[in-house]
Design a protein around this motif. Structure first.
Motif, PDB file in Angstrom:
ATOM      1  N   HIS A 193       0.329  27.696  73.036  1.00  0.00           N
ATOM      2  CA  HIS A 193      -0.257  28.288  71.993  1.00  0.00           C
ATOM      3  C   HIS A 193       0.024  27.894  70.563  1.00  0.00           C
ATOM      4  N   ASN A 194       1.557  27.856  70.551  1.00  0.00           N
ATOM      5  CA  ASN A 194       1.972  27.223  69.339  1.00  0.00           C
ATOM      6  C   ASN A 194       1.618  26.036  69.053  1.00  0.00           C
ATOM      7  N   ALA A 195       1.736  24.983  69.910  1.00  0.00           N
ATOM      8  CA  ALA A 195       1.400  23.723  69.734  1.00  0.00           C
ATOM      9  C   ALA A 195       0.085  23.496  69.310  1.00  0.00           C
TER      10      ALA A 195
ATOM     11  N   ARG B 167       9.234  39.669  75.315  1.00  0.00           N
ATOM     12  CA  ARG B 167      10.008  39.842  76.671  1.00  0.00           C
ATOM     13  C   ARG B 167      10.478  38.766  76.869  1.00  0.00           C
ATOM     14  N   ASN B 168      10.145  37.334  76.603  1.00  0.00           N
ATOM     15  CA  ASN B 168      10.799  36.182  77.035  1.00  0.00           C
ATOM     16  C   ASN B 168      12.105  35.856  76.480  1.00  0.00           C
ATOM     17  N   ALA B 169      13.099  35.175  77.116  1.00  0.00           N
ATOM     18  CA  ALA B 169      14.260  35.038  76.597  1.00  0.00           C
ATOM     19  C   ALA B 169      14.386  34.290  75.378  1.00  0.00           C
ATOM     20  N   ASP B 170      13.364  33.353  75.510  1.00  0.00           N
ATOM     21  CA  ASP B 170      13.545  32.345  74.048  1.00  0.00           C
ATOM     22  C   ASP B 170      12.642  32.700  72.874  1.00  0.00           C
ATOM     23  N   ALA B 171      12.444  34.070  72.732  1.00  0.00           N
ATOM     24  CA  ALA B 171      11.618  34.724  71.844  1.00  0.00           C
ATOM     25  C   ALA B 171      12.102  34.219  70.157  1.00  0.00           C
ATOM     26  N   SER B 172      13.348  34.541  70.269  1.00  0.00           N
ATOM     27  CA  SER B 172      14.047  34.269  68.775  1.00  0.00           C
ATOM     28  C   SER B 172      13.884  32.762  68.482  1.00  0.00           C
ATOM     29  N   GLU B 173      14.273  31.942  69.489  1.00  0.00           N
ATOM     30  CA  GLU B 173      14.171  30.621  69.171  1.00  0.00           C
ATOM     31  C   GLU B 173      12.888  30.123  68.768  1.00  0.00           C
ATOM     32  N   VAL B 174      11.709  30.849  69.409  1.00  0.00           N
ATOM     33  CA  VAL B 174      10.497  30.416  69.160  1.00  0.00           C
ATOM     34  C   VAL B 174      10.020  30.716  67.679  1.00  0.00           C
ATOM     35  N   VAL B 175      10.559  31.691  67.365  1.00  0.00           N
ATOM     36  CA  VAL B 175      10.102  32.068  65.854  1.00  0.00           C
ATOM     37  C   VAL B 175      10.993  31.355  64.821  1.00  0.00           C
ATOM     38  N   ARG B 176      12.267  30.812  65.310  1.00  0.00           N
ATOM     39  CA  ARG B 176      13.001  30.007  64.262  1.00  0.00           C
ATOM     40  C   ARG B 176      12.052  28.651  64.176  1.00  0.00           C
ATOM     41  N   ARG B 177      11.883  28.057  65.500  1.00  0.00           N
ATOM     42  CA  ARG B 177      11.359  26.812  65.537  1.00  0.00           C
ATOM     43  C   ARG B 177      10.027  26.881  64.737  1.00  0.00           C
ATOM     44  N   GLY B 178       9.284  27.926  65.016  1.00  0.00           N
ATOM     45  CA  GLY B 178       7.872  27.774  64.333  1.00  0.00           C
ATOM     46  C   GLY B 178       7.988  27.924  62.807  1.00  0.00           C
ATOM     47  N   ILE B 179       9.082  28.751  62.219  1.00  0.00           N
ATOM     48  CA  ILE B 179       9.118  28.815  60.776  1.00  0.00           C
ATOM     49  C   ILE B 179       9.714  27.610  60.298  1.00  0.00           C
ATOM     50  N   GLU B 180      10.655  27.443  60.767  1.00  0.00           N
ATOM     51  CA  GLU B 180      11.717  26.076  60.315  1.00  0.00           C
ATOM     52  C   GLU B 180      11.063  24.531  60.413  1.00  0.00           C
ATOM     53  N   ASN B 181      10.545  24.538  61.713  1.00  0.00           N
ATOM     54  CA  ASN B 181      10.191  23.050  61.992  1.00  0.00           C
ATOM     55  C   ASN B 181       8.748  22.953  61.997  1.00  0.00           C
ATOM     56  N   ASP B 182       7.897  23.910  62.324  1.00  0.00           N
ATOM     57  CA  ASP B 182       6.679  23.627  62.297  1.00  0.00           C
ATOM     58  C   ASP B 182       5.742  24.468  61.076  1.00  0.00           C
ATOM     59  N   GLY B 183       6.382  25.041  60.179  1.00  0.00           N
ATOM     60  CA  GLY B 183       5.847  25.400  58.854  1.00  0.00           C
ATOM     61  C   GLY B 183       5.065  26.568  58.964  1.00  0.00           C
ATOM     62  N   MET B 184       4.997  27.212  60.033  1.00  0.00           N
ATOM     63  CA  MET B 184       4.482  28.528  60.161  1.00  0.00           C
ATOM     64  C   MET B 184       4.769  29.706  59.176  1.00  0.00           C
ATOM     65  N   ILE B 185       3.795  30.556  58.586  1.00  0.00           N
ATOM     66  CA  ILE B 185       4.038  31.277  57.458  1.00  0.00           C
ATOM     67  C   ILE B 185       4.121  32.626  57.886  1.00  0.00           C
ATOM     68  N   GLY B 186       4.067  32.991  59.031  1.00  0.00           N
ATOM     69  CA  GLY B 186       4.478  34.078  59.609  1.00  0.00           C
ATOM     70  C   GLY B 186       4.646  34.370  61.126  1.00  0.00           C
TER      71      GLY B 186
ATOM     72  N   VAL C 290      -5.871  24.978  56.921  1.00  0.00           N
ATOM     73  CA  VAL C 290      -5.344  25.748  58.148  1.00  0.00           C
ATOM     74  C   VAL C 290      -3.664  26.236  57.994  1.00  0.00           C
ATOM     75  N   GLU C 291      -3.465  27.697  58.033  1.00  0.00           N
ATOM     76  CA  GLU C 291      -2.091  27.904  57.851  1.00  0.00           C
ATOM     77  C   GLU C 291      -1.911  28.655  59.525  1.00  0.00           C
ATOM     78  N   GLY C 292      -0.803  28.714  59.910  1.00  0.00           N
ATOM     79  CA  GLY C 292      -0.571  29.151  61.124  1.00  0.00           C
ATOM     80  C   GLY C 292       0.852  30.517  61.175  1.00  0.00           C
ATOM     81  N   TYR C 293       0.473  31.179  62.195  1.00  0.00           N
ATOM     82  CA  TYR C 293       1.385  32.104  62.781  1.00  0.00           C
ATOM     83  C   TYR C 293       2.154  31.655  63.959  1.00  0.00           C
ATOM     84  N   VAL C 294       3.315  31.871  64.019  1.00  0.00           N
ATOM     85  CA  VAL C 294       4.067  31.366  65.162  1.00  0.00           C
ATOM     86  C   VAL C 294       3.886  32.719  66.271  1.00  0.00           C
ATOM     87  N   TYR C 295       3.338  32.352  67.356  1.00  0.00           N
ATOM     88  CA  TYR C 295       3.240  33.704  68.122  1.00  0.00           C
ATOM     89  C   TYR C 295       4.473  33.648  69.343  1.00  0.00           C
ATOM     90  N   ALA C 296       5.112  34.765  69.742  1.00  0.00           N
ATOM     91  CA  ALA C 296       5.866  35.166  70.497  1.00  0.00           C
ATOM     92  C   ALA C 296       5.664  35.928  71.168  1.00  0.00           C
TER      93      ALA C 296
END
Length: 247
Positions: free
Chosen positions: A51-53, A75-94, A66-72
């Motif tokens: 989804h995030n890709a 319940r998934n064990a990697d949810a915090s890392e998904v948020v960090r990666r989306g904002i820091e690496n992928d330029g998501m704005i929310g 287009v601007e993007g929200y990172v989706y998390a």
């Protein structure tokens, strides 16, 4: 200027949905769209990555539009890392949170705290239904509880909470909660009610495209009891300020 801050690319429908979104942007002169990817209620880690890709791909194909929200999924064990990666690496704005957990579930707290640190808003699906309420589907009451716990968080209650007279009443006393009326479910009187309760500064324009009608949401705005300046704020200015955009 119109900014549509609530649109989607549903999983497995990238070509169809991006084409529909682009056609509507051209047809209705939409300056910018905010996109998140969703599909199943409880997606696993690989589904969330896809989804995030999709959103990252759409952002790269349509820079400036287009601007993007990172989706998390909390319940998934990697949810915090998904948020960090989306904002820091992928330029998501929310962050986008859907119906995998109530938004005031303790599982969500680490994600909210990350968004506070990054100073980015969180778009929260919220819907109060007479029948067929999903398990783990937030309402305005859940949003209010989260707002009370984290007054420094920037929270957006989507869809006027699904029932303006329930959702808006729940969040009206929390200045850190904004709302959109996306979903093509309301008459202009619901927007009038929301303005009366929270003012125009906390209302954002979104359509929930594709699948929901941009034109219906636009018509609700044009019929509502608003001044030209208030329409400009809801159509774009409030979103620019909340997300600290350079437009």
């Amino acid at each position: 200027m119109i900014i549509d801050m609530h649109t989607h690319v549903w999983g497995g429908r990238y070509d169809l949905h991006t084409r529909e979104l682009l056609e509507n942007c051209e047809r209705y002169n939409i300056a910018k769209i905010f996109v998140s990817g969703i599909a199943r209620q409880y997606p696993d880690e690989s589904e969330v990555r896809q989804h995030n890709a999709d959103v990252v791909r759409f952002k790269r194909e349509q820079p400036g539009l287009v601007e993007g929200y990172v989706y998390a999924n909390p319940r998934n064990a990697d949810a915090s890392e998904v948020v960090r990666r989306g904002i820091e690496n992928d330029g998501m704005i929310g962050l986008k949170l859907w119906i995998a957990a109530y938004c005031d579930d303790p599982l969500v707290y680490p994600l909210v705290e990350l968004c506070i640190d990054y100073k980015v808003p969180i778009l929260l699906h919220a819907f109060h239904k007479a029948v067929n309420q999903y398990p783990d589907e937030s309402t305005g009451v859940h949003v209010a509880e989260l707002a009370k716990r984290y007054p420094e968080a920037k929270l957006i209650m989507a869809h006027l909470g699904g029932n303006a007279y329930h959702g808006i009443k729940a969040v009206r006393d929390y200045p850190n909660v904004w709302t959109d009326f996306s979903g093509s479910l309301f008459g202009r009187e619901d927007i009038d009610y929301a303005v009366d309760q929270v003012g125009t500064d906390r209302i954002l324009f979104g359509s929930d495209m594709p699948g929901c009608s941009f034109l219906t949401n636009y018509a609700q705005m044009m019929e509502a009891d608003l001044t030209a300046e208030q329409r400009e704020d809801i159509f774009a200015n409030n979103t620019v300020r909340l997300f600290n955009l350079n437009v």
